[in-house]
Design a protein around this motif. Structure first.
Motif, PDB file in Angstrom:
ATOM      1  N   GLY A  64      18.284  28.975 -26.280  1.00  7.15           N
ATOM      2  CA  GLY A  64      18.345  28.326 -27.320  1.00  7.15           C
ATOM      3  C   GLY A  64      19.917  28.706 -28.003  1.00  7.15           C
ATOM      4  O   GLY A  64      20.674  28.295 -28.334  1.00  7.15           O
ATOM      5  N   LEU A  65      19.075  30.110 -28.918  1.00  8.29           N
ATOM      6  CA  LEU A  65      20.627  30.924 -29.502  1.00  8.29           C
ATOM      7  C   LEU A  65      21.374  31.061 -28.492  1.00  8.29           C
ATOM      8  O   LEU A  65      23.230  30.947 -28.546  1.00  8.29           O
ATOM      9  N   CYS A  68      23.971  28.620 -28.070  1.00  8.31           N
ATOM     10  CA  CYS A  68      24.792  28.063 -29.575  1.00  8.31           C
ATOM     11  C   CYS A  68      25.893  29.968 -28.676  1.00  8.31           C
ATOM     12  O   CYS A  68      26.323  29.480 -30.068  1.00  8.31           O
TER      13      CYS A  68
ATOM     14  N   MET B 125      18.896  26.633 -30.622  1.00  8.59           N
ATOM     15  CA  MET B 125      19.933  26.183 -31.246  1.00  8.59           C
ATOM     16  C   MET B 125      20.397  25.884 -32.893  1.00  8.59           C
ATOM     17  O   MET B 125      21.174  26.027 -33.526  1.00  8.59           O
ATOM     18  N   LEU B 127      19.036  27.484 -35.310  1.00  5.18           N
ATOM     19  CA  LEU B 127      19.157  28.856 -36.229  1.00  5.18           C
ATOM     20  C   LEU B 127      20.310  28.664 -35.822  1.00  5.18           C
ATOM     21  O   LEU B 127      20.904  29.582 -36.301  1.00  5.18           O
ATOM     22  N   ALA B 128      21.111  29.123 -34.326  1.00  5.19           N
ATOM     23  CA  ALA B 128      22.136  29.383 -34.066  1.00  5.19           C
ATOM     24  C   ALA B 128      23.513  28.674 -35.409  1.00  5.19           C
ATOM     25  O   ALA B 128      24.248  29.183 -36.094  1.00  5.19           O
ATOM     26  N   MET B 131      23.068  30.422 -38.880  1.00  4.21           N
ATOM     27  CA  MET B 131      23.511  31.365 -38.638  1.00  4.21           C
ATOM     28  C   MET B 131      24.514  31.718 -38.790  1.00  4.21           C
ATOM     29  O   MET B 131      25.788  32.825 -39.541  1.00  4.21           O
ATOM     30  N   ASP B 132      25.781  30.822 -37.982  1.00  5.90           N
ATOM     31  CA  ASP B 132      26.502  30.349 -37.922  1.00  5.90           C
ATOM     32  C   ASP B 132      27.509  29.411 -39.048  1.00  5.90           C
ATOM     33  O   ASP B 132      28.677  29.376 -39.566  1.00  5.90           O
TER      34      ASP B 132
END
Lengths: 309, 276
Positions: A64-65, A68, B125, B127-128, B131-132
């Motif tokens: 998932g990270l 993105c 997703m 978490l991203a 983070m951003d």
């Protein structure tokens, strides 16, 4: 004797690169200590994700990270990462084509005395069978560092296996030839070709030295890139030799030996002997004791070559 | 303003045509989940063919990937690909329109099909996004039978740990799975208590009612410091009396007689929606 395990080399590269690249994210499943990634977690807490003892979640979250825009490196003992989260590696990383690097630490029989639950003698076979998954077993700390640097330059999934203990250097800081997805030909030889990966490369080099003293010339190929396999390097080394010996810290099926045998049988048929762990729970002991018991050492490789030439 | 309920009946008809043409598909779950997808794509999420490269777009993962026919119908209605092409090619030899979501198709972020993956992927997703410091939201739709997968609960724990208030999960609670009633296969009651005990904000609604769907998604956006789950109580086979609440319609292909009846029911549903 080198005291830096390959896992520590991974951490050092990631810490260096993370200074400039805020998209590098390290994920652990209660494994930051055993992965040597605690320094990264301390230095870059905002780029570190702890998921607890949940390997399936580890891999899916990493995917998932990645989807993105992040560059995740998910580290967990290879035994769990390659089986407990196998489906997540298959579906969320390989099938969905996400930029996830899976780092299997304490791979093979690193956890010698802990039993089969903690051994990953099937990970090459399992991971290699997944379309779009790459599989790497670097041989020493210098090659490991170069591999991580190379992986940071692309956006495809990969599985790396490293051992727990420091291994003797195969290369030096000044001389570590590395080309992504190309095996390293360490020595040339026309009697036998030894094709090895991971922790078996060091013993293969020593075996070639032992044989040389007896007038037998053995080529040594460091096949750190098990998938995509460097077929050209296999054909080159095997084509020049009378015998091919493979050496790997893996079950006897579906690993480097099986893959090399397929290539040699098709491209340049000659005798191939596969040195590997048995198709059984391995004997209890340290890595060194277990390797010695099964002949996965310099003497064992040299003896196999002499018996089969 | 578009009549979403009426639209949903047209999209259900597309699904029936897909399944009849392709000779297979998960018809019952497609019907139950349709209103959730229509509300998400036409009212809630900023996802369109034009913004799929925008890092600030909302993210959606169809965790119950077997209801891909409903997703195809919705994505086609959003303009990602022509519905005629989907109906003609679905499940056919060499088709891109396979029986589970595949991100080689426009509009689909992640491949799914194996249950219990969507929520953990969405945790990554979300978490991203944190983070951003982006303010996109992340949505996933799961089946209720899917909640027996242990990996779901790994994701549930992580979403709470990281206070992912940008994450909203929806459970298509239609109470039926292949083998029968979910409560007989592996009991789920009470979902509300389970999710709540894991630290999630829980909203329980009629998942085939647009007013309730809109209110639930709007409420989720206001929650701070915790992820939200919407337990969408739905009717499997929703839209046709011959399919509703019947486990046998999990992946049945209608015969000619059934097809005629289902289409008649769906048309009647649309007419009623237009005159509400």
């Amino acid at each position: 004797m080198n005291k830096i395990p390959n896992r520590q080399a991974i951490c050092e590269v990631l810490m260096e690169k993370a200074k400039e690249d805020k998209d590098i994210v390290v994920l652990c499943s209660d494994s930051r200590g055993s992965a040597s990634l605690a320094p990264f977690a301390n230095e870059y807490p905002k780029q570190f994700v702890e998921v607890g003892i949940a390997e399936q979640n580890l891999v899916s979250i990493a995917a998932g990270l990645a989807k993105c825009g992040k560059k995740p490196f998910a580290a967990s003992p290879a035994c769990f990462l390659s089986t407990r989260s196998y489906e997540q590696a298959k579906v969320d990383c390989a099938y969905s084509n996400t930029n996830v690097t899976l780092i299997g630490i304490s791979g093979g029989i690193s956890y010698g005395a802990l039993g089969m639950s903690h051994h990953s003698a099937q990970d090459i076979a399992a991971m290699s069978a997944i379309p779009n998954m790459r599989v790497y077993l670097p041989s020493d700390r210098f090659q490991t560092a170069k591999l991580i640097e190379a992986l940071l330059k692309d956006e495809k999934p990969a599985y790396i296996r490293v051992g727990r203990n420091p291994v003797e250097d195969v290369y030096t800081e000044e001389s570590c030839p590395f080309e992504m997805d190309k095996a390293t030909a360490i020595t040339e030889g026309t009697d036998a070709a030894i094709i090895a990966c991971g922790e078996m490369v060091g013993p293969a080099v020593k075996a070639a030295e032992l044989l040389k003293a007896e007038g037998i010339n053995a080529a040594v190929v460091d096949m750190y890139c098990v998938k995509p396999l460097d077929k050209e390097a296999i054909v080159k080394a095997a084509g020049n030799a009378r015998l091919v010996v493979t050496a790997e810290e893996h079950a006897p099926f579906g690993g480097l030996g099986s893959m090399v045998s397929q290539v040699v049988a098709r491209e340049c048929p000659r005798k191939v002997v596969n040195l590997a762990l048995p198709d059984a729970p391995v004997i209890t002991g340290t890595s060194r004791e277990v390797f010695d018991y099964y002949g996965l050492n310099a003497d064992g490789i040299a003896k196999t070559i002499k018996e089969n030439l | 303003m578009q009549n979403l309920k009426a639209l949903s009946y047209d999209l259900r008809k597309n699904v029936i045509d897909m399944i009849v043409e392709g000779k297979g598909g998960h018809i019952g779950g497609d019907m139950s989940v349709m209103d959730i997808l229509v509300e998400l794509y036409f009212e809630q999420m900023n996802i369109s063919p034009e913004n799929m490269d925008d890092p600030d777009r909302d993210r959606f993962v169809m965790s119950k990937g077997h209801s891909v026919e409903a997703l195809y119908a919705v994505l086609a209605a959003k303009g990602f690909f022509p519905i005629e092409q989907v109906i003609k090619e679905f499940s056919k030899f060499g088709s891109k329109f396979i029986g589970h979501p595949n991100n080689k198709l426009p509009g689909i972020e992640m491949n799914s099909g194996s249950l219990g993956h969507g929520l953990p992927v969405c945790v990554g997703m979300a978490l991203a996004g944190k983070m951003d410091e982006r303010d996109y939201r992340v949505y996933t739709v799961m089946g209720d039978g899917e909640l027996a997968e242990g990996s779901v609960w790994e994701g549930v724990m992580a979403a709470h740990q990281y206070k992912l208030d940008n994450l909203c999960a929806v459970v298509d609670r239609n109470r039926l799975q292949i083998s029968g009633c979910t409560e007989d296969v592996m009991a789920h009651d009470s979902q509300e208590e389970r999710w709540s005990s894991f630290g999630w904000h829980v909203i329980s609604i009629n998942g085939n009612d647009y007013k309730e769907l809109k209110a639930a998604f709007d409420e989720a956006k206001t929650v701070k410091g915790a992820p939200t789950v919407i337990i969408a109580n739905t009717v499997k086979g929703c839209g046709s009396s011959i399919m509703e609440n019947k486990a046998g319609w999990h992946h049945k292909v209608p015969n000619a007689e059934e097809y005629a009846q289902i289409m008649k029911d769906l048309e009647a549903g649309k007419e009623a929606a237009l005159h509400e």
